[in-house]
Design a protein around this motif. Structure first.
Motif, mmCIF file in Angstrom:
data_model
loop_
_atom_site.group_PDB
_atom_site.id
_atom_site.type_symbol
_atom_site.label_atom_id
_atom_site.label_comp_id
_atom_site.label_asym_id
_atom_site.label_seq_id
_atom_site.Cartn_x
_atom_site.Cartn_y
_atom_site.Cartn_z
ATOM 1 N N THR A 135 57.220 76.601 10.172
ATOM 2 C CA THR A 135 57.866 75.974 9.015
ATOM 3 C C THR A 135 58.436 74.613 9.385
ATOM 4 O OG1 THR A 135 58.458 78.167 8.180
ATOM 5 C CG2 THR A 135 59.603 76.293 7.211
ATOM 6 N N ALA A 138 55.680 72.090 9.609
ATOM 7 C CA ALA A 138 55.225 71.722 8.266
ATOM 8 C C ALA A 138 56.178 70.726 7.616
ATOM 9 C CB ALA A 138 55.093 72.973 7.401
ATOM 10 N N LEU A 139 57.489 70.950 7.762
ATOM 11 C CA LEU A 139 58.472 70.015 7.200
ATOM 12 C C LEU A 139 58.364 68.644 7.858
ATOM 13 C CD1 LEU A 139 61.569 72.406 6.952
ATOM 14 C CD2 LEU A 139 60.224 71.478 5.054
ATOM 15 N N GLY A 150 64.375 70.386 11.159
ATOM 16 C CA GLY A 150 63.548 71.340 10.429
ATOM 17 C C GLY A 150 63.843 72.774 10.836
ATOM 18 N N THR A 154 65.492 75.848 8.386
ATOM 19 C CA THR A 154 64.853 77.142 8.087
ATOM 20 C C THR A 154 65.872 78.263 7.953
ATOM 21 O OG1 THR A 154 64.525 77.635 10.444
ATOM 22 C CG2 THR A 154 62.728 76.513 9.303
ATOM 23 N N LEU A 322 53.276 75.183 5.356
ATOM 24 C CA LEU A 322 54.625 75.448 4.842
ATOM 25 C C LEU A 322 54.650 76.739 4.028
ATOM 26 C CD1 LEU A 322 57.543 74.535 4.456
ATOM 27 C CD2 LEU A 322 56.797 73.196 2.464
ATOM 28 N N LEU A 326 56.946 80.070 4.912
ATOM 29 C CA LEU A 326 57.891 80.644 3.952
ATOM 30 C C LEU A 326 57.527 82.083 3.612
ATOM 31 C CD1 LEU A 326 58.368 77.632 1.492
ATOM 32 C CD2 LEU A 326 60.037 78.528 3.117
#
Length: 444
Positions: A135, A138-139, A150, A154, A322, A326
């Motif tokens: 995640t 991806a951010l 990032g 999370t 992402l 999630l």
């Protein structure tokens, strides 16, 4: 006995798996086959998340970039094995009214049960570690957010989990399915942009001698197979199939099992598409361009748009990553709850359980990122997969043992041919995971 279940309830009393969510989703007792199936759709898709989480991406990318379409056969074999094992997990939950954690606690002596719980908690933390890293990457790719920030961000997914769980189990399933649809569409678009040769792709699904004769190909193949079945997925599936309000009779259980297996099989075919699409994309873009050195997620993201000549390609890749990160958040939280309640009969509020699990995962990632940067985080991602591999035998072997026992399963005990197949799959997965672990430890 309870409701015709063959397994006597002992230490666990009559506590249902997942508490108030058990039997909370209404199912149609009559009507068309499709209408009844739709009521059972959902658990399989939640399980499928574990087969396309960020921890699997690097292996698929490396396999496609280095060996083209050759390792598609390994992905297909992995998926077929996963379909069998997840069907066994669903069978255990439906036949006995127990999830795998409850079954282990009720069958094994307390010291063994505690050891199995500790191993499974370690695996869930390792899985959460991969989700945090995926995640955060991806951010970073989408918004330019530093990896460290990032990772910290999370931790806020605790709020998301709390909201979804308050809305009921169908809300959780809807969230997961929506993100799976995003992943599916992103990779569908990427495959269309890459336009791989159909004949070469189809040939890749046939076993090739290269997989065995080339040590490097064999190593990546072991990585794909070894990381396929996530231990927590078996605990998860055995519990969430019980959220359906099917009649707790032999006929009701048989019908529920048919629909549950159909649900998980369809969902895992979606996972097959996603994993195959990652490898096909890497083969048609990187391998075809001679970039056989691509192994990491960020490297793949950087090269996708220039090699395809389409700026959108890299963005689609990051969006899918992402969504994958999630999505894994929901299933890891639920699996953690199932394992803790099943082994220890310890009930924590979902937000507190998630906060504790996520804190254990975030702290080492923050420390490694601060000290060693992005390269250290990539190594931590690999380590998380090794930890998962170490725990896998402690989930697969009890599962196959339980569903093979007529005293526990009653009329839904698996037939002889499936028993032989299940033990063969368990032995293969365990052997490959041990090989992967040994090679990683020895630096092979």
């Amino acid at each position: 006995m309870r409701d015709g279940s063959a397994w006597q309830f002992g230490k666990l009393g009559t506590e249902p798996s997942l508490g108030r969510m058990n039997g909370s989703v209404a199912v149609a007792g009559s009507g068309t086959w499709l209408r009844r199936l739709l009521a059972f759709l959902g658990p399989g898709y939640m399980v499928s998340v574990g087969y396309m989480d960020p921890g699997n991406w690097a292996t698929d990318i490396a396999g496609g970039a280095r060996f083209g379409y050759t390792l598609l056969a390994v992905i297909l074999l992995s998926n077929l094995m996963a379909i069998v094992l997840q069907a066994l997990a669903a069978r255990l939950g439906i036949a006995t009214g127990r999830d795998l954690a409850q079954a282990c606690r009720d069958h094994y002596p307390r010291p063994v049960g505690l050891a199995l719980w500790a191993a499974c908690e370690t695996a869930i933390i390792a899985c959460d570690l991969a989700e945090v890293i995926g995640t955060a990457i991806a951010l970073k790719l989408l918004f330019g957010l530093p990896l460290l920030w990032g990772v910290i961000l999370t931790a806020l997914d605790v709020l998301l989990i709390l909201v979804l769980m308050q809305r009921g189990f169908r809300a959780l399933e809807a969230f997961v399915i929506a993100l799976l649809a995003i992943i599916f569409l992103c990779f569908g678009a990427q495959i269309a942009l890459a336009a791989p040769p159909v004949r070469a792709v189809l040939a890749g699904f046939l076993p090739s001698p290269t997989i065995v004769t080339d040590p490097a190909a064999l190593y990546i193949a072991i990585g794909i197979l070894g990381a396929t079945v996530m231990p927590h997925n078996l605990y998860l599936h055995s519990a969430i199939v019980q959220t359906r309000a099917y009649p707790r009779t032999e006929a009701g259980r048989r019908a529920a099992l048919r629909f549950a297996v159909t649900d998980s099989t369809i969902a895992l075919m979606l996972a097959l598409f996603v994993n195959a699409a990652i490898l096909i994309m890497a083969a048609s873009v990187f391998h075809a361009a001679g970039r056989t050195d691509v192994e990491e997620i960020e490297q793949a993201h950087e090269l996708l748009s220039p090699l395809l000549g389409v700026g959108l390609a890299s963005t689609l890749f990051a969006v899918a990553l992402l969504a994958s990160g999630l999505n894994s958040t929901v299933t890891a939280t639920l699996a953690g709850q199932i394992v803790m309640e099943g082994f220890l009969r310890l009930r924590l509020a979902p937000w507190l359980r998630r906060l504790l699990t996520r804190a254990v995962a975030v702290v080492p990632v923050v420390a490694v990122t601060a000290l060693y940067g992005d390269q250290g985080t990539a190594k931590l991602l690999v380590l998380s997969q090794v930890v998962l591999s170490m725990q896998l035998p402690f989930a697969v072997i009890p599962l196959v043992r339980f569903v093979s026992d007529p005293a526990k399963m009653g009329a839904l005990v698996i037939p002889g041919w499936l028993k032989g197949l299940s033990w063969a799959i368990a032995a293969l997965i365990v052997a490959l995971n041990l090989k992967l672990l040994a090679d990683t430890v020895l630096g092979a």
